[in-house]
Scaffold this motif. Sequence first.
Motif, PDB file in Angstrom:
ATOM      1  N   PHE A 203      34.157  30.266  43.867  1.00 52.55           N
ATOM      2  CA  PHE A 203      33.076  31.216  43.852  1.00 52.55           C
ATOM      3  C   PHE A 203      33.870  32.849  43.424  1.00 52.55           C
ATOM      4  O   PHE A 203      34.735  33.256  44.339  1.00 52.55           O
ATOM      5  CB  PHE A 203      32.236  31.336  45.012  1.00 52.55           C
ATOM      6  N   ASP A 204      33.224  33.615  42.617  1.00 55.44           N
ATOM      7  CA  ASP A 204      34.107  35.025  42.410  1.00 55.44           C
ATOM      8  C   ASP A 204      32.404  35.774  42.160  1.00 55.44           C
ATOM      9  O   ASP A 204      31.872  35.560  41.208  1.00 55.44           O
ATOM     10  CB  ASP A 204      34.650  34.913  40.730  1.00 55.44           C
ATOM     11  N   TYR A 205      32.364  36.651  43.308  1.00 56.64           N
ATOM     12  CA  TYR A 205      31.240  37.612  43.221  1.00 56.64           C
ATOM     13  C   TYR A 205      31.578  39.043  43.283  1.00 56.64           C
ATOM     14  O   TYR A 205      32.286  39.560  44.072  1.00 56.64           O
ATOM     15  CB  TYR A 205      30.362  37.205  44.482  1.00 56.64           C
ATOM     16  N   LYS A 206      30.964  39.980  42.198  1.00 52.19           N
ATOM     17  CA  LYS A 206      31.536  41.437  42.272  1.00 52.19           C
ATOM     18  C   LYS A 206      30.067  42.171  42.349  1.00 52.19           C
ATOM     19  O   LYS A 206      29.101  41.787  41.896  1.00 52.19           O
ATOM     20  CB  LYS A 206      32.233  41.648  41.003  1.00 52.19           C
ATOM     21  N   LEU A 207      30.336  43.194  43.029  1.00 49.03           N
ATOM     22  CA  LEU A 207      29.148  44.170  43.201  1.00 49.03           C
ATOM     23  C   LEU A 207      29.425  45.585  43.232  1.00 49.03           C
ATOM     24  O   LEU A 207      30.671  46.051  43.631  1.00 49.03           O
ATOM     25  CB  LEU A 207      28.779  43.578  44.943  1.00 49.03           C
ATOM     26  N   SER A 208      28.683  46.292  42.446  1.00 44.02           N
ATOM     27  CA  SER A 208      29.101  47.683  42.469  1.00 44.02           C
ATOM     28  C   SER A 208      27.675  48.468  42.800  1.00 44.02           C
ATOM     29  O   SER A 208      26.606  48.174  42.431  1.00 44.02           O
ATOM     30  CB  SER A 208      29.136  48.296  40.759  1.00 44.02           C
ATOM     31  N   LEU A 209      27.867  49.439  43.887  1.00 38.86           N
ATOM     32  CA  LEU A 209      26.673  49.982  44.395  1.00 38.86           C
ATOM     33  C   LEU A 209      26.815  51.714  44.329  1.00 38.86           C
ATOM     34  O   LEU A 209      27.667  52.248  44.356  1.00 38.86           O
ATOM     35  CB  LEU A 209      26.589  49.879  45.993  1.00 38.86           C
ATOM     36  N   ASP A 210      25.541  52.076  44.377  1.00 40.92           N
ATOM     37  CA  ASP A 210      25.303  53.827  44.172  1.00 40.92           C
ATOM     38  C   ASP A 210      24.490  53.843  45.424  1.00 40.92           C
ATOM     39  O   ASP A 210      23.424  53.645  45.823  1.00 40.92           O
ATOM     40  CB  ASP A 210      24.523  54.205  42.886  1.00 40.92           C
TER      41      ASP A 210
END
Length: 439
Positions: free
Chosen positions: A122-129
């Motif tokens: 599993f490879d999960y990426k997240l970018s948050l403001d």
Amino acid sequence: MLLEFRTKNFKSFQDELVFSMIPAPKQKGLDYSILKEKIGVKTHKALSSAIIYGPNASGKTNIIGAMDVLKNIIIRGHIRNEDDKSKSNPAANQLELIPNKSALKRTPVDFAIKFIANNLLFDYKLSLDLGGFLEEDYKRKVLSETFYVNEKMVFSRDSSLEFGDLNFIKKYAINGFEENQKSALIFAKNNLNPAELFLMNGFKAFFSSILVSMISDWLEDKFMVFCRADQLQAKPSSSKKSTIYINSTINKAAHIFGINSNALGYLTEDDESDPKLVSLVGGKEGNMPIRAEVFESYGTIRFVNMFPMVMSALVTGGTLVIDEFDASLHPMALMSIVNIFHNDELNKKNAQLIFNTHNTIFLNSNLFRRDEIKFVERDDESFCSTHYSLSDFGTSGKDGVRNGGDYMKNYFINQYGAIKDIDFTSVFENLLEMRGEKN
């Protein structure tokens, strides 16, 4: 099995932090520290342990805190604050505490995690403001979100939502997905919530609850992250009033560690209270329960609360991440635990141990590989942290790090950085001057 964790603009880590458990290239020796898992035709390797060094307030705890924050965000599936405040890691529930406070403008906070569970990568990426530091009322939103399984894209989300080849996940799809795939795609694209993770909401509901369960189960049961080791408190799985529960395995380990009592157990005094750790002490009336904190040392209680987590990691193949792992514990006890994670005959489920420490006894080329020894350093002007491994130094040249080198000596002469010269003499000189007592 954790392979890699990344974050950016998280507290003191303004630049990207890459915490890798993937073995560095051209590292030789201590091959028992390498875990292997085959997925299809490809064999993935990971380190069985990692140890993090650095001065106080350098940012070591922020690495573990970032892991805990991402874990909590994924499990709850949104980026809104929670009422339940965490004493060990407030940023996990109060997201306005996350952004780097020295940033001059609002900058996204990024996370990424790569791990193996259920024989899938599993490879999960997240970018948050998340706004700026302490911007509590800022309207937060997910900027991007990507999800890969076995290195194949499942979905990618930014201002829109794109899917990869969904034939790959058919055997994990919800009932009726194949017949309703077209309508599910349209519905998902038109109903993105800016404050919610698509993975834990739309994808779980309309595509694959099975894959999402694999992820949440690994995070909840096998990714064991503790930002404050002194807040660990083991408890029996069940309890009944006035009944003392004794775990024979923990007691055997506690006797080796050196408990003062005949045994340790858990006692529930009434129907509403939590079980309390007690020492069973011999006397005229036999073994009498006494509160453990009265009879045992603080180090013993810390050990008893921590050891079940070690057992759980080894039995399930979990990744145990602990801050202040060595506090109040003898180095030889910790050395034995490290050696168990390095033991191929005992560590059969690919368990991992990651911890922060100030104890330089572990800076030993016979115990840890160079890529298992990590450092954190903070810039005194920007207050920003930098993370690197001993393997990043290479093996040649004046500052080269070679197998069999004296890591401890070189650390104290500041060859690796992540150390601070501390001298309180001037403080006491000023104090005596103020009191008129100098000379």
